[in-house]
Design an enzyme around this catalytic site. Structure first.
Site, mmCIF file in Angstrom:
data_model
loop_
_atom_site.group_PDB
_atom_site.id
_atom_site.type_symbol
_atom_site.label_atom_id
_atom_site.label_comp_id
_atom_site.label_asym_id
_atom_site.label_seq_id
_atom_site.Cartn_x
_atom_site.Cartn_y
_atom_site.Cartn_z
ATOM 1 N N ARG A 164 11.947 -6.146 3.931
ATOM 2 C CA ARG A 164 11.783 -4.689 3.830
ATOM 3 C C ARG A 164 12.920 -3.969 4.568
ATOM 4 N NH1 ARG A 164 6.173 -1.891 5.228
ATOM 5 N NH2 ARG A 164 6.384 -2.985 7.214
ATOM 6 N N LYS B 199 0.839 -1.216 0.000
ATOM 7 C CA LYS B 199 0.000 0.000 0.000
ATOM 8 C C LYS B 199 0.872 1.263 0.000
ATOM 9 C CE LYS B 199 -1.922 -1.089 3.963
ATOM 10 N NZ LYS B 199 -1.170 -2.306 4.323
ATOM 11 N N ARG C 182 -9.092 0.927 10.029
ATOM 12 C CA ARG C 182 -8.642 -0.446 10.249
ATOM 13 C C ARG C 182 -9.634 -1.231 11.093
ATOM 14 N NH1 ARG C 182 -2.830 0.410 9.613
ATOM 15 N NH2 ARG C 182 -1.757 -1.562 9.748
ATOM 16 N N ARG D 295 0.315 -9.088 13.431
ATOM 17 C CA ARG D 295 -0.355 -8.079 12.600
ATOM 18 C C ARG D 295 -1.298 -8.736 11.596
ATOM 19 N NH1 ARG D 295 4.936 -5.674 10.681
ATOM 20 N NH2 ARG D 295 3.806 -4.364 9.217
ATOM 21 N N ARG E 206 12.297 -2.304 10.278
ATOM 22 C CA ARG E 206 11.275 -1.778 11.196
ATOM 23 C C ARG E 206 11.117 -2.714 12.390
ATOM 24 N NH1 ARG E 206 5.828 0.027 8.057
ATOM 25 N NH2 ARG E 206 4.862 -1.205 9.720
HETATM 26 P P1 AP5 Z 1 4.944 -1.619 1.764
HETATM 27 O O1 AP5 Z 1 4.522 -0.786 0.623
HETATM 28 O O2 AP5 Z 1 5.832 -1.032 2.797
HETATM 29 O O3 AP5 Z 1 3.690 -2.326 2.433
HETATM 30 P P2 AP5 Z 1 2.441 -1.722 3.193
HETATM 31 O O4 AP5 Z 1 1.213 -2.356 2.638
HETATM 32 O O5 AP5 Z 1 2.489 -0.234 3.202
HETATM 33 O O6 AP5 Z 1 2.702 -2.359 4.617
HETATM 34 P P3 AP5 Z 1 2.917 -1.784 6.071
HETATM 35 O O7 AP5 Z 1 3.683 -2.821 6.837
HETATM 36 O O8 AP5 Z 1 3.492 -0.403 6.094
HETATM 37 O O9 AP5 Z 1 1.489 -1.767 6.541
HETATM 38 P P4 AP5 Z 1 1.003 -2.009 7.912
HETATM 39 O O10 AP5 Z 1 -0.420 -1.924 7.597
HETATM 40 O O11 AP5 Z 1 1.362 -3.165 8.725
HETATM 41 O O12 AP5 Z 1 1.760 -0.895 8.739
HETATM 42 P P5 AP5 Z 1 1.345 0.543 9.158
HETATM 43 O O13 AP5 Z 1 2.528 1.380 9.083
HETATM 44 O O14 AP5 Z 1 0.081 0.976 8.490
HETATM 45 O O15 AP5 Z 1 5.662 -2.941 1.145
HETATM 46 C C1 AP5 Z 1 6.200 -3.957 1.978
HETATM 47 C C2 AP5 Z 1 7.515 -4.483 1.358
HETATM 48 O O16 AP5 Z 1 7.234 -5.146 0.122
HETATM 49 C C3 AP5 Z 1 8.536 -3.387 1.011
HETATM 50 O O17 AP5 Z 1 9.821 -3.891 1.254
HETATM 51 C C4 AP5 Z 1 8.337 -3.136 -0.497
HETATM 52 O O18 AP5 Z 1 9.536 -2.695 -1.123
HETATM 53 C C5 AP5 Z 1 7.896 -4.496 -0.981
HETATM 54 N N1 AP5 Z 1 6.910 -4.437 -2.076
HETATM 55 C C6 AP5 Z 1 5.899 -3.530 -2.180
HETATM 56 N N2 AP5 Z 1 5.156 -3.796 -3.277
HETATM 57 C C7 AP5 Z 1 5.729 -4.895 -3.857
HETATM 58 C C8 AP5 Z 1 5.418 -5.668 -5.022
HETATM 59 N N3 AP5 Z 1 4.366 -5.333 -5.793
HETATM 60 N N4 AP5 Z 1 6.209 -6.728 -5.324
HETATM 61 C C9 AP5 Z 1 7.262 -7.050 -4.530
HETATM 62 N N5 AP5 Z 1 7.618 -6.355 -3.421
HETATM 63 C C10 AP5 Z 1 6.851 -5.291 -3.076
HETATM 64 O O19 AP5 Z 1 0.924 0.296 10.696
HETATM 65 C C11 AP5 Z 1 1.890 -0.051 11.670
HETATM 66 C C12 AP5 Z 1 1.218 -0.128 13.028
HETATM 67 O O20 AP5 Z 1 0.675 1.166 13.384
HETATM 68 C C13 AP5 Z 1 0.020 -1.085 13.153
HETATM 69 O O21 AP5 Z 1 0.435 -2.417 13.390
HETATM 70 C C14 AP5 Z 1 -0.731 -0.467 14.354
HETATM 71 O O22 AP5 Z 1 -0.108 -0.778 15.572
HETATM 72 C C15 AP5 Z 1 -0.545 1.025 14.114
HETATM 73 N N6 AP5 Z 1 -1.633 1.596 13.292
HETATM 74 C C16 AP5 Z 1 -1.514 2.141 12.052
HETATM 75 N N7 AP5 Z 1 -2.704 2.552 11.602
HETATM 76 C C17 AP5 Z 1 -3.622 2.250 12.575
HETATM 77 C C18 AP5 Z 1 -5.018 2.408 12.681
HETATM 78 N N8 AP5 Z 1 -5.749 2.938 11.688
HETATM 79 N N9 AP5 Z 1 -5.625 1.984 13.820
HETATM 80 C C19 AP5 Z 1 -4.921 1.462 14.836
HETATM 81 N N10 AP5 Z 1 -3.583 1.257 14.798
HETATM 82 C C20 AP5 Z 1 -2.929 1.653 13.668
#
Ligand code: AP5
Length: 212
Positions: free
Chosen positions: A122, A13, A88, A166, A155
């Site tokens: 990552r 994403k 979420r 997660r 991370r």
């Molecule tokens: P990347 O693009 O980084 O993936 P992403 O979908 O953005 O994943 P995240 O881990 O950032 O999402 P998340 O939902 O767990 O974390 P968030 O920060 O929101 O890609 C991942 C990897 O794959 C990278 O290395 C990339 O290069 C590679 N890649 C990408 N696309 C590819 C492809 N097409 N092919 C091959 N490789 C590819 O949340 C973190 C924490 O914050 C949560 O656990 C929670 O504690 C808190 N939090 C955040 N939002 C909320 C909320 N709304 N409510 C409550 N808690 C929240």
């Protein structure tokens, strides 16, 4: 253009949102990035949420909803935004309805096994949030950020135990949002398994249709 990028952790994403935001001149709002910024800067919010992020659990709804409501009220969101990682939970989605109109929800579909591989490879530039993958999107110099040359980090929630947690939180609390937005006619599934460029092209097509 008011968009939600929905999908499991590591679905890609953030990778695509960065490009779509630049192309359309709208902000990419990642609640995870906002929490990590506060953790890195040891703010009151950061100290409150650090252990929650490390464990892979969700930050409480009220705190997260207030933060997003405040962010969306800022001027740069007037032409649109990409919400990445929010909502979420059903409670967050219901709250969002009171303060934002949404054009489309893109659901990044990818099997769990592929997610573990993506997240364990990552690498992140801590200051900017720029993201790489050791195999799929490597930096020019291994372990270094392309722009600043600074060290890349893993991370703290990209450890296998936290990834599994997660994923289970996603299936339990976030996946029900697919039906929520499907019922409103806003949901479009995106195959998130091909290369980032290919996922990006699919999304461009979906957005052209949504705006037509
Ligand atoms: P990347 O693009 O980084 O993936 P992403 O979908 O953005 O994943 P995240 O881990 O950032 O999402 P998340 O939902 O767990 O974390 P968030 O920060 O929101 O890609 C991942 C990897 O794959 C990278 O290395 C990339 O290069 C590679 N890649 C990408 N696309 C590819 C492809 N097409 N092919 C091959 N490789 C590819 O949340 C973190 C924490 O914050 C949560 O656990 C929670 O504690 C808190 N939090 C955040 N939002 C909320 C909320 N709304 N409510 C409550 N808690 C929240």
């Amino acid at each position: 253009m008011q968009l939600i990028f929905l999908g499991p952790p590591g679905a890609g994403k953030g990778t695509v949102a960065t490009k779509v935001a630049v192309e359309n001149g709208i902000p990419h709002i990642s609640t995870g990035d906002i929490f990590r910024y506060n953790i890195n800067n040891k703010t009151e919010l950061g100290l409150k949420v650090k252990s929650i992020l490390d464990s892979g659990e969700l930050v409480p709804d009220t705190l997260t909803i207030d933060l997003v409501r405040d962010r969306l009220s800022q001027e740069d969101c007037a032409r649109g935004f990409i919400l990445d990682g929010f909502p979420r939970t059903i409670a967050q989605a219901e709250a969002l309805e009171a303060f934002a109109r949404i054009l489309a929800v893109l659901d990044f579909a990818i099997p769990d096994e592929q997610i573990v591989e993506r997240l364990s490879g990552r690498r992140v530039h801590k200051a900017s949030g720029r993201t790489y993958h050791v195999v799929h999107d490597p930096p020019k110099v291994p372990g270094k950020d392309d722009v600043t040359g600074e060290e890349l980090i893993v991370r703290s929630d990209d450890q296998v135990d936290s990834i599994r947690k997660r994923l289970s939180v996603y299936h339990e609390q976030t996946a029900p949002l697919k039906a929520f937005y499907q019922d409103k006619g806003l949901l479009t599934a995106v195959d998130a398994t091909p290369s980032p460029d290919s996922v990006y092209r699919s999304i461009q097509q979906i957005l052209r249709k949504a705006q037509a």
